[in-house]
Write a protein that holds these residues in place. Structure first.
Motif, PDB file in Angstrom:
ATOM      1  N   LEU A   1       0.831  -1.208   0.000  1.00 56.36           N
ATOM      2  CA  LEU A   1       0.000   0.000   0.000  1.00 56.36           C
ATOM      3  C   LEU A   1       0.865   1.257   0.000  1.00 56.36           C
ATOM      4  CD1 LEU A   1      -2.788   1.299   0.078  1.00 56.36           C
ATOM      5  CD2 LEU A   1      -2.718   1.107   2.581  1.00 56.36           C
ATOM      6  N   GLU A   2       1.905   1.273   0.816  1.00 60.73           N
ATOM      7  CA  GLU A   2       2.829   2.421   0.847  1.00 60.73           C
ATOM      8  C   GLU A   2       3.463   2.648  -0.522  1.00 60.73           C
ATOM      9  OE1 GLU A   2       5.883   1.748   3.746  1.00 60.73           O
ATOM     10  OE2 GLU A   2       4.709   2.592   5.380  1.00 60.73           O
ATOM     11  N   LEU A   3       3.953   1.567  -1.112  1.00 59.07           N
ATOM     12  CA  LEU A   3       4.608   1.674  -2.413  1.00 59.07           C
ATOM     13  C   LEU A   3       3.603   2.080  -3.491  1.00 59.07           C
ATOM     14  CD1 LEU A   3       7.201   1.463  -4.003  1.00 59.07           C
ATOM     15  CD2 LEU A   3       6.827  -1.010  -4.196  1.00 59.07           C
ATOM     16  N   HIS A   4       2.382   1.590  -3.380  1.00 61.60           N
ATOM     17  CA  HIS A   4       1.322   1.956  -4.328  1.00 61.60           C
ATOM     18  C   HIS A   4       1.054   3.457  -4.263  1.00 61.60           C
ATOM     19  CE1 HIS A   4      -2.995   2.236  -5.593  1.00 61.60           C
ATOM     20  NE2 HIS A   4      -2.495   1.520  -6.592  1.00 61.60           N
ATOM     21  N   LEU A   5       0.862   3.976  -3.069  1.00 60.95           N
ATOM     22  CA  LEU A   5       0.584   5.411  -2.904  1.00 60.95           C
ATOM     23  C   LEU A   5       1.783   6.261  -3.339  1.00 60.95           C
ATOM     24  CD1 LEU A   5      -1.321   5.371   0.517  1.00 60.95           C
ATOM     25  CD2 LEU A   5      -2.288   5.753  -1.763  1.00 60.95           C
ATOM     26  N   ALA A   6       2.981   5.810  -3.025  1.00 60.27           N
ATOM     27  CA  ALA A   6       4.179   6.543  -3.436  1.00 60.27           C
ATOM     28  C   ALA A   6       4.312   6.541  -4.959  1.00 60.27           C
ATOM     29  CB  ALA A   6       5.416   5.931  -2.788  1.00 60.27           C
ATOM     30  N   SER A   7       3.954   5.434  -5.600  1.00 66.27           N
ATOM     31  CA  SER A   7       4.015   5.354  -7.063  1.00 66.27           C
ATOM     32  C   SER A   7       3.028   6.317  -7.700  1.00 66.27           C
ATOM     33  CB  SER A   7       3.719   3.924  -7.532  1.00 66.27           C
ATOM     34  OG  SER A   7       4.705   3.044  -7.081  1.00 66.27           O
ATOM     35  N   ILE A   8       1.838   6.407  -7.135  1.00 68.56           N
ATOM     36  CA  ILE A   8       0.836   7.342  -7.650  1.00 68.56           C
ATOM     37  C   ILE A   8       1.327   8.774  -7.493  1.00 68.56           C
ATOM     38  CG2 ILE A   8      -1.484   8.278  -7.252  1.00 68.56           C
ATOM     39  CD1 ILE A   8      -2.338   5.383  -6.527  1.00 68.56           C
ATOM     40  N   ALA A   9       1.833   9.101  -6.314  1.00 67.49           N
ATOM     41  CA  ALA A   9       2.345  10.456  -6.066  1.00 67.49           C
ATOM     42  C   ALA A   9       3.507  10.773  -7.006  1.00 67.49           C
ATOM     43  CB  ALA A   9       2.774  10.605  -4.606  1.00 67.49           C
TER      44      ALA A   9
END
Length: 159
Positions: free
Chosen positions: A117-125
């Motif tokens: 989830l952290e990596l997903h949100l960081a990828s979107i940002a």
């Protein structure tokens, strides 16, 4: 919506900091590579590839993705960890769309995965930031072009 974007940006900054601190040393990589070659088993190969997935070298990151994807294809028992390692390497290679896609695959199967989830949100940002930087770059190029045309027009009218 603004809160979510702020949260994503904070998560991105935290994750970038974690990656900066987690890069493997040459000694660790060499030791794991020798161990993987000597033992010739999937667990040793995974340890080496997962460590490589945090490297600062693009060639090592691409190699980590190849190894980890191969382990998944071969039915290695820790497939989610392999997918996460590949997603990390893709993120570090600035391939945010592919990193996000890998995280989404993990989250469909394991929605409680905090790391994915952290990596997903960081990828979107990161994707949004990259898009914003491209727009700003194009605006700057456009402004310079308009200024050049204006100067050329002034020079031409003066002659």
């Amino acid at each position: 919506m603004g809160e979510t974007k702020d949260c994503s940006r904070k998560i991105k900054a935290d994750l970038d900091h974690k990656f900066q601190l987690s890069g493997p040393t040459r000694e660790i990589l060499e030791e794991l590579a020798l161990n993987a070659a000597k033992e010739n088993n999937p667990d040793a190969t995974f340890q080496y590839a997962f460590c490589l997935s945090k490297s600062t070298q693009p060639t090592e990151l691409r190699y980590a993705i190849t190894i980890l994807d191969g382990l998944v294809r071969d039915g290695y028992e820790h497939q989610m960890d392999c997918m996460y390692g590949s997603a990390c390497a893709l993120y570090l290679l600035d391939d945010f769309e592919q990193a996000r896609s890998r995280c989404e695959s993990i989250l469909r199967t394991n929605p409680e995965s905090r790391l994915a989830l952290e990596l997903h949100l960081a990828s979107i940002a990161s994707e949004e930031q990259k898009g914003k930087e491209q727009v700003e770059k194009m605006a700057t190029i456009g402004a310079v072009a308009v200024a050049a045309i204006g100067v050329a027009g002034m020079v031409a009218s003066a002659l």
